[in-house]
Write an enzyme that holds these catalytic residues in place. Structure first.
Site, mmCIF file in Angstrom:
data_model
loop_
_atom_site.group_PDB
_atom_site.id
_atom_site.type_symbol
_atom_site.label_atom_id
_atom_site.label_comp_id
_atom_site.label_asym_id
_atom_site.label_seq_id
_atom_site.Cartn_x
_atom_site.Cartn_y
_atom_site.Cartn_z
ATOM 1 N N GLU A 132 0.859 -1.192 0.000
ATOM 2 C CA GLU A 132 0.000 0.000 0.000
ATOM 3 C C GLU A 132 0.896 1.243 0.000
ATOM 4 O O GLU A 132 2.106 1.135 0.254
ATOM 5 C CB GLU A 132 -0.901 -0.020 1.235
ATOM 6 N N GLU A 365 9.788 -8.635 -2.964
ATOM 7 C CA GLU A 365 9.736 -9.978 -2.341
ATOM 8 C C GLU A 365 10.735 -10.100 -1.183
ATOM 9 O O GLU A 365 11.409 -11.121 -1.040
ATOM 10 C CB GLU A 365 10.011 -11.088 -3.367
HETATM 11 C C1 FAD Z 1 8.745 -2.693 -9.709
HETATM 12 C C2 FAD Z 1 7.991 -3.071 -8.483
HETATM 13 C C3 FAD Z 1 7.014 -4.047 -8.547
HETATM 14 C C4 FAD Z 1 6.263 -4.383 -7.420
HETATM 15 N N1 FAD Z 1 5.245 -5.292 -7.526
HETATM 16 C C5 FAD Z 1 4.460 -5.538 -6.440
HETATM 17 C C6 FAD Z 1 3.314 -6.398 -6.557
HETATM 18 O O1 FAD Z 1 3.025 -6.964 -7.626
HETATM 19 N N2 FAD Z 1 2.543 -6.583 -5.459
HETATM 20 C C7 FAD Z 1 2.820 -5.990 -4.251
HETATM 21 O O2 FAD Z 1 2.070 -6.199 -3.306
HETATM 22 N N3 FAD Z 1 3.888 -5.159 -4.123
HETATM 23 C C8 FAD Z 1 4.711 -4.923 -5.187
HETATM 24 N N4 FAD Z 1 5.791 -4.078 -5.074
HETATM 25 C C9 FAD Z 1 6.071 -3.449 -3.785
HETATM 26 C C10 FAD Z 1 7.205 -4.134 -3.057
HETATM 27 O O3 FAD Z 1 6.784 -5.372 -2.570
HETATM 28 C C11 FAD Z 1 7.670 -3.179 -1.941
HETATM 29 O O4 FAD Z 1 8.314 -2.104 -2.572
HETATM 30 C C12 FAD Z 1 8.565 -3.863 -0.949
HETATM 31 O O5 FAD Z 1 7.832 -4.734 -0.139
HETATM 32 C C13 FAD Z 1 9.297 -2.850 -0.060
HETATM 33 O O6 FAD Z 1 8.373 -2.017 0.549
HETATM 34 P P1 FAD Z 1 8.506 -0.417 0.446
HETATM 35 O O7 FAD Z 1 8.818 -0.050 -0.956
HETATM 36 O O8 FAD Z 1 7.312 0.166 1.068
HETATM 37 O O9 FAD Z 1 9.792 -0.053 1.286
HETATM 38 P P2 FAD Z 1 9.838 0.151 2.871
HETATM 39 O O10 FAD Z 1 9.219 -1.000 3.566
HETATM 40 O O11 FAD Z 1 9.339 1.509 3.206
HETATM 41 O O12 FAD Z 1 11.403 0.104 3.113
HETATM 42 C C14 FAD Z 1 12.258 1.200 2.780
HETATM 43 C C15 FAD Z 1 13.694 0.816 3.062
HETATM 44 O O13 FAD Z 1 13.817 0.472 4.446
HETATM 45 C C16 FAD Z 1 14.357 -0.830 4.577
HETATM 46 N N5 FAD Z 1 13.747 -1.494 5.716
HETATM 47 C C17 FAD Z 1 12.429 -1.759 5.906
HETATM 48 N N6 FAD Z 1 12.242 -2.420 7.074
HETATM 49 C C18 FAD Z 1 13.469 -2.605 7.588
HETATM 50 C C19 FAD Z 1 13.957 -3.225 8.775
HETATM 51 N N7 FAD Z 1 13.139 -3.812 9.650
HETATM 52 N N8 FAD Z 1 15.300 -3.202 9.003
HETATM 53 C C20 FAD Z 1 16.160 -2.623 8.134
HETATM 54 N N9 FAD Z 1 15.752 -2.013 6.994
HETATM 55 C C21 FAD Z 1 14.436 -2.013 6.718
HETATM 56 C C22 FAD Z 1 14.005 -1.546 3.283
HETATM 57 O O14 FAD Z 1 14.911 -2.611 3.023
HETATM 58 C C23 FAD Z 1 14.150 -0.431 2.274
HETATM 59 O O15 FAD Z 1 15.515 -0.290 1.930
HETATM 60 C C24 FAD Z 1 6.554 -3.749 -6.181
HETATM 61 C C25 FAD Z 1 7.578 -2.784 -6.112
HETATM 62 C C26 FAD Z 1 8.284 -2.457 -7.235
HETATM 63 C C27 FAD Z 1 9.369 -1.407 -7.143
#
Ligand code: FAD
Length: 385
Positions: A132, A365
């Site tokens: 989301e 993932e």
């Molecule tokens: C091209 C693309 C395709 C996608 N396709 C899908 C899809 O089909 N379905 C779907 O549901 N989602 C999809 N996504 C979303 C994707 O699953 C998320 O981007 C991913 O889960 C990371 O979440 P976020 O981007 O909100 O990053 P955040 O969770 O906000 O994280 C930001 C940064 O903080 C780091 N971080 C987070 N938590 C921790 C922790 N506990 N300790 C240390 N570091 C941490 C992360 O590694 C990252 O570097 C897609 C994203 C992209 C870019």
């Protein structure tokens, strides 16, 4: 109708024979067009139909459900090959696999009968809707809500970053319910579902990403997968494990594509009086790509073998494989651009796209940081045992 690559003529089900025909398909019908699709930010419908003809959408399903009983090991090699040609196509396969497997593994008999034939045939594409605008890595923070009505459920919320969301016909939507996280099968045409294309992204630009708003979306009781509150420990874990495996295998394909591109380029490009291929610092980068692809392929093979044996150790093996493969892919793609010099910056060579696509694999993932935390936690758990 073309013979299926995954059926008897394309290689015996459950064996690796299938990867040869898939390799040919990728070499002739995917790789030459991947940059064009990247620039157009879309995959052509005829490619999706062609993949259906070749039986590539859900070959892991049993033959009785429209698949060809393909093992996870072989499916991994297929996703590696597709990833070698185009990560956007591999992304489509990844999410479709996650949705289709969910219906097969956890759906009711009625849900399977209703959805699997079309998902297996590729007539209907699946999108996996978990992330989301305000929740990604921490899926438990998702705010989309499903509330029971007398005759089913009403869903409200917003999902973002849905791969294939622009064309998917069936959405697997994760929602909060009073009992906890639950998964619902929502046809994309249901009133209240609003799909907005996400364009201008950095990598996997042809993966037809979408944001999806669900406003008072009404679905029947038959939309729910399993009992309410059941999705977090089962559907999410299981489907994300398969998605992670697919991304890991696709990342091996990226390393291989970088290697192929660099060997070809350095064999003909000259600097001063010699070829680039003769320079030791170039050879060092090429050797890193060879080792990176082989190591990642072996880790993916281990994860696939454990999946085929139904061994729960596959979960950790898949984390390890995805961590190694995705970081090897970003390293190889960065070196590949460097080796190509200014040409690496241009759209005339595939390495610029490989560089952008590789980065995505470190985010989705389970990001690299989450993998590091998870793998280290397991190490400490093992010591404590
Ligand atoms: C091209 C693309 C395709 C996608 N396709 C899908 C899809 O089909 N379905 C779907 O549901 N989602 C999809 N996504 C979303 C994707 O699953 C998320 O981007 C991913 O889960 C990371 O979440 P976020 O981007 O909100 O990053 P955040 O969770 O906000 O994280 C930001 C940064 O903080 C780091 N971080 C987070 N938590 C921790 C922790 N506990 N300790 C240390 N570091 C941490 C992360 O590694 C990252 O570097 C897609 C994203 C992209 C870019």
């Amino acid at each position: 109708m073309t013979a299926s690559l995954t059926g008897p003529r394309g290689g015996a089900a459950g064996t690796d024979d299938v990867t040869g025909p898939v390799r040919d398909f990728v070499t002739t019908e995917i790789a030459p067009y991947a940059d064009e699709w990247d620039q157009d930010e879309r995959l052509p419908p005829k490619l999706l139909i062609r993949m259906a003809e070749l039986g590539l959408w859900a070959p892991f399903l049993p033959t009785g459900s429209g698949g060809s009983d393909m093992t996870w090991s072989t499916l991994g090699r297929v996703h590696e090959e597709i990833g070698r040609g185009c990560s956007s196509v591999r992304s489509f396969l990844t999410v479709h696999t996650m949705v289709t497997w969910t219906v097969h593994r956890w759906g009711t008999e009625e849900q399977r009968e209703r959805w699997l034939p079309r998902l297996a045939a590729g007539d209907l594409l699946g999108a996996f809707c978990l992330t989301e605008p305000d929740s990604g890595s921490d899926a438990s923070a998702a705010g989309t809500v499903a509330e029971p009505t007398g005759s089913g459920w009403v869903i409200n919320g917003e999902k973002k970053w849905m791969t294939a969301g622009q064309v998917a016909g069936l959405l697997l939507v994760f929602c909060r319910t009073a009992r906890g996280m639950s998964a619902f099968l929502v046809p994309a045409g249901t009133p209240g579902v609003e799909v907005t294309p996400l364009t201008g992204v950095m990598g996997t630009r042809a993966s037809m990403l979408a944001g999806i708003v669900l406003r008072d979306v009404r679905v029947g009781p038959d939309a729910l997968i399993g009992p309410p509150g059941w999705a977090a420990g089962t559907v999410m874990t299981g489907a994300l494990d398969l998605g992670r495996y697919s991304v890991a295998c696709g990342s091996v394909g990226i390393v291989q594509a970088c290697l192929d591109a660099c060997v070809a380029y350095t064999s003909r490009r000259t600097v001063r009086d010699g070829r680039l291929s003769e320079l030791q610092l170039i050879r060092r980068k090429v050797s890193d790509m060879v080792v990176g692809s082989r190591a990642a392929r072996l880790l993916c093979a281990e994860a696939g073998r454990l999946k085929d044996a139904d061994d729960p150790a596959t979960i950790m093996a898949t984390w390890v494989a995805k961590y190694q493969a995705s970081t090897a892919a970003t390293a190889a793609a960065s070196d590949a651009v460097q080796i190509h010099g200014a040409n690496g910056f241009s759209a005339q060579y595939p390495v610029a796209r490989l560089y952008r696509d590789a980065k995505v694999a470190e985010i989705i993932e389970g990001s690299t940081e989450l993998q590091q935390l998870t793998i280290a936690s397991e190490a400490y758990r093992e010591v404590a045992r």
